[in-house]
Motif scaffolding. Structure first.
Motif, short mmCIF file in Angstrom:
data_model
loop_
_atom_site.label_atom_id
_atom_site.label_comp_id
_atom_site.label_asym_id
_atom_site.label_seq_id
_atom_site.Cartn_x
_atom_site.Cartn_y
_atom_site.Cartn_z
N MET A 114 0.86 -1.18 0.00
CA MET A 114 0.00 0.00 0.00
C MET A 114 0.90 1.23 0.00
O MET A 114 1.36 1.69 1.04
CB MET A 114 -0.92 -0.02 1.22
N GLN A 115 1.18 1.74 -1.19
CA GLN A 115 2.14 2.84 -1.30
C GLN A 115 1.66 4.10 -0.60
O GLN A 115 2.47 4.89 -0.09
CB GLN A 115 2.44 3.14 -2.76
N SER A 116 0.35 4.28 -0.51
CA SER A 116 -0.17 5.47 0.16
C SER A 116 0.07 5.44 1.66
O SER A 116 0.00 6.48 2.33
CB SER A 116 -1.67 5.62 -0.12
N ASP A 117 0.37 4.24 2.19
CA ASP A 117 0.61 4.10 3.63
C ASP A 117 2.07 4.34 4.00
O ASP A 117 2.42 4.33 5.17
CB ASP A 117 0.19 2.71 4.11
N SER A 118 2.94 4.50 2.99
CA SER A 118 4.37 4.69 3.25
C SER A 118 4.74 6.16 3.04
O SER A 118 4.61 6.69 1.93
CB SER A 118 5.22 3.81 2.34
N SER A 119 5.26 6.78 4.07
CA SER A 119 5.65 8.19 3.97
C SER A 119 6.93 8.39 3.17
O SER A 119 7.24 9.52 2.77
CB SER A 119 5.84 8.78 5.37
N THR A 120 7.66 7.30 2.90
CA THR A 120 8.93 7.43 2.18
C THR A 120 8.84 6.94 0.74
O THR A 120 9.85 6.94 0.01
CB THR A 120 10.04 6.64 2.91
N PHE A 121 7.66 6.51 0.29
CA PHE A 121 7.51 6.01 -1.09
C PHE A 121 7.56 7.15 -2.09
O PHE A 121 6.98 8.22 -1.88
CB PHE A 121 6.20 5.25 -1.26
N LYS A 122 8.26 6.92 -3.21
CA LYS A 122 8.30 7.88 -4.31
C LYS A 122 8.04 7.12 -5.61
O LYS A 122 8.75 6.17 -5.92
CB LYS A 122 9.66 8.58 -4.38
N PRO A 123 7.06 7.53 -6.39
CA PRO A 123 6.83 6.85 -7.67
C PRO A 123 7.91 7.19 -8.66
O PRO A 123 8.55 8.25 -8.58
CB PRO A 123 5.47 7.40 -8.12
N PHE A 124 8.12 6.30 -9.61
CA PHE A 124 9.08 6.52 -10.69
C PHE A 124 8.39 7.31 -11.79
O PHE A 124 7.34 6.91 -12.29
CB PHE A 124 9.56 5.17 -11.22
N SER A 125 8.96 8.45 -12.16
CA SER A 125 8.33 9.27 -13.20
C SER A 125 9.40 9.83 -14.12
O SER A 125 10.24 10.62 -13.69
CB SER A 125 7.53 10.41 -12.57
N ASN A 126 9.37 9.41 -15.38
CA ASN A 126 10.27 9.94 -16.40
C ASN A 126 11.74 9.81 -16.01
O ASN A 126 12.55 10.68 -16.28
CB ASN A 126 9.95 11.41 -16.67
N GLY A 127 12.04 8.71 -15.29
CA GLY A 127 13.42 8.44 -14.91
C GLY A 127 13.88 9.23 -13.71
O GLY A 127 15.06 9.22 -13.39
N THR A 128 12.99 9.93 -13.02
CA THR A 128 13.37 10.73 -11.86
C THR A 128 12.59 10.29 -10.66
O THR A 128 11.55 9.64 -10.77
CB THR A 128 13.12 12.23 -12.10
N GLU A 129 13.08 10.63 -9.48
CA GLU A 129 12.37 10.36 -8.25
C GLU A 129 11.44 11.52 -7.95
O GLU A 129 11.84 12.68 -7.97
CB GLU A 129 13.36 10.17 -7.11
N THR A 130 10.17 11.22 -7.67
CA THR A 130 9.19 12.25 -7.44
C THR A 130 8.56 12.09 -6.09
O THR A 130 8.70 11.07 -5.43
CB THR A 130 8.09 12.19 -8.51
N SER A 131 7.84 13.10 -5.67
CA SER A 131 7.14 13.06 -4.39
C SER A 131 6.09 11.97 -4.39
O SER A 131 5.46 11.68 -5.41
CB SER A 131 6.46 14.40 -4.12
N ALA A 132 5.89 11.36 -3.24
CA ALA A 132 4.91 10.28 -3.14
C ALA A 132 3.50 10.79 -3.41
O ALA A 132 2.61 10.01 -3.73
CB ALA A 132 4.97 9.66 -1.75
#
Length: 426
Positions: free
Chosen positions: A107-125
């Motif tokens: 459950m990615q919404s439950d993790s405060s440290t998760f960042k989705p992969f977007s266009n090869g960069t790290e983005t805010s969860a």
């Protein structure tokens, strides 16, 4: 238990690699290794300077796989994974998984440290990555982003594991790699969905093998983040109910005997080492090649793979091995079968070769395994004398040294020096 320390240890905890048992597992694992290697390239923080506490490995399905615990996110969510040196990607089921059965999902919404992969960069969860439909240019941009954010592991039977990528804190034992790239599976094959003991795969191969574009392995990230001094992972794979152990950053001297023999890898993709032939007892049945995989320097090679149950060799090599074993038979349905342990115990060892070791020559060194380690579960309820062989054949251009081999040896996978170390298990 004594730990050979590479640096001071500030915290050590034990987590098992466990084994599971289920009948008729050998054909399933033979099938899975064919799927696993069907898309090979030839075809397709706080500084602790510590050693990871022993990760206990659970043995599963008659020593078919060894699974341990992985924690992902903040707060941590727990998954059972196969620590696999034959692949380089880490994946677990996502909350969007279509057919993951009873497996836990991340459950990615439950993790405060998760960042989705977007266009090869790290983005805010909390970034909204929903595609825009207001213009063709934005659609094209979003399509490119989605393609780069997704991954697929295609299997030989046409099934696949598919999903998206993200970053989060991944913990094994008492060590955490921050901002580690991993996969969130949205679709998994029935083989994975129906495996009650296995939620995902934890790849420990070299980054060049990664299909997700991983730049550094989990172990290398631990070193870069100051958690360990030496980028190594060591395995003990026990038999029966012993389970096993994974140790990162060091070795456990209570689980092996003598010194390590180190073999340089021929290419830093797989943990691939030179292969020089096979003997059964004192009989040399094959030297070198035999139509097998060749490394960058043209030599024949073998892959050391904790994530494969069996020893898998080309058909000609398998035939040569089994023809040297009295009583071995090939069946179109069951594959190679060998006399079961209970029958060996009744045989006259002075008149048989059943007590002979199967000896693999790797990097110019001999590594014997006892014949008894080839014995797996019975093949057919109507035939009580024969069991599945732990050596299987496959029409793939490589030799796979899986758990059937590694149960006899404590193994060290050294990222720093690009080598594999082997020493007899206790």
């Amino acid at each position: 238990m004594p730990i050979q320390q590479a640096a001071p240890v500030y915290s050590v905890i034990s987590i098992p690699l466990q084994k599971k048992s289920r009948i008729l597992s050998t054909p399933e694992r033979h099938y899975r290794v064919l799927a696993k290697y069907s898309n090979t390239p030839s075809a397709r923080s706080k500084q602790t300077n510590g050693i990871l506490g022993p990760v206990h490995l659970k043995s599963v399905n008659v020593d078919v796989e060894y699974v341990g615990l992985l924690q992902v996110g903040t707060p941590p969510q727990e998954f059972k994974v196969d620590f696999d040196t034959g692949s380089s990607d880490i994946w677990i089921p996502s909350k969007n998984c279509e057919r993951c059965g009873d497996h836990p999902t991340f459950m990615q919404s439950d993790s405060s440290t998760f960042k989705p992969f977007s266009n090869g960069t790290e983005t805010s969860a909390n970034t909204n990555n929903t595609a825009s439909s207001t213009s063709s240019s934005s659609n094209d941009k979003d399509k490119s982003t989605i393609m780069k954010s997704t991954w697929t592991l295609q299997y030989g039977d046409g099934s696949a594991v598919q999903g998206v990528k993200g970053y989060d804190n991944l913990s094994v034992g008492n060590m955490t790699a921050k901002n580690q790239l991993f996969g969130l599976a949205n679709k998994v094959s029935a083989q994975f969905a129906n495996d009650p003991e296995l939620d995902g795969i934890f790849g420990l191969g070299f980054p060049k093998l990664s299909l997700m574009g991983t730049k550094k392995s989990f172990v290398e990230n631990l070193k870069d983040q100051g958690m360990i001094k030496n980028a190594i992972a060591s395995f003990y794979l026990g038999s029966s109910d012993q389970g096993g152990q994974l140790l990162i950053g060091g070795t456990n001297s209570s689980l092996y005997q003598g010194n390590f023999t180190y073999l340089d890898v021929t290419s830093d993709r797989y943990w691939e080492v030179p292969f020089n032939g096979i003997k059964v007892g004192d009989r040399t049945i094959m030297s070198g090649g035999g139509g097998t995989s060749v490394g960058a320097n043209g030599s024949t090679t073998a892959i050391i793979d904790t994530g494969t149950t069996l020893i898998v060799v080309p058909p000609s090599m398998s035939q040569s091995i089994h023809m040297a074993i009295p009583g071995a038979e090939y069946n179109n349905t069951f594959g190679w079968q060998v006399p079961c342990v209970q029958n060996l115990q009744q045989s006259n060892s002075s008149n048989s070769q059943y007590s002979n070791d199967i000896i693999f020559r790797l990097g110019g060194h001999e590594f014997p395994i006892p014949y008894s380690d080839l014995i797996r579960e019975k093949t057919n309820p109507n035939n009580s004398t024969l069991c599945y062989s732990g050596i299987a054949e496959a029409p793939i251009p490589m030799i796979i040294m899986g758990d059937t081999f590694l149960r006899s040896y404590y193994s060290v996978f050294d990222y720093d020096n690009k080598r594999v170390g082997l020493s007899r298990s206790k």
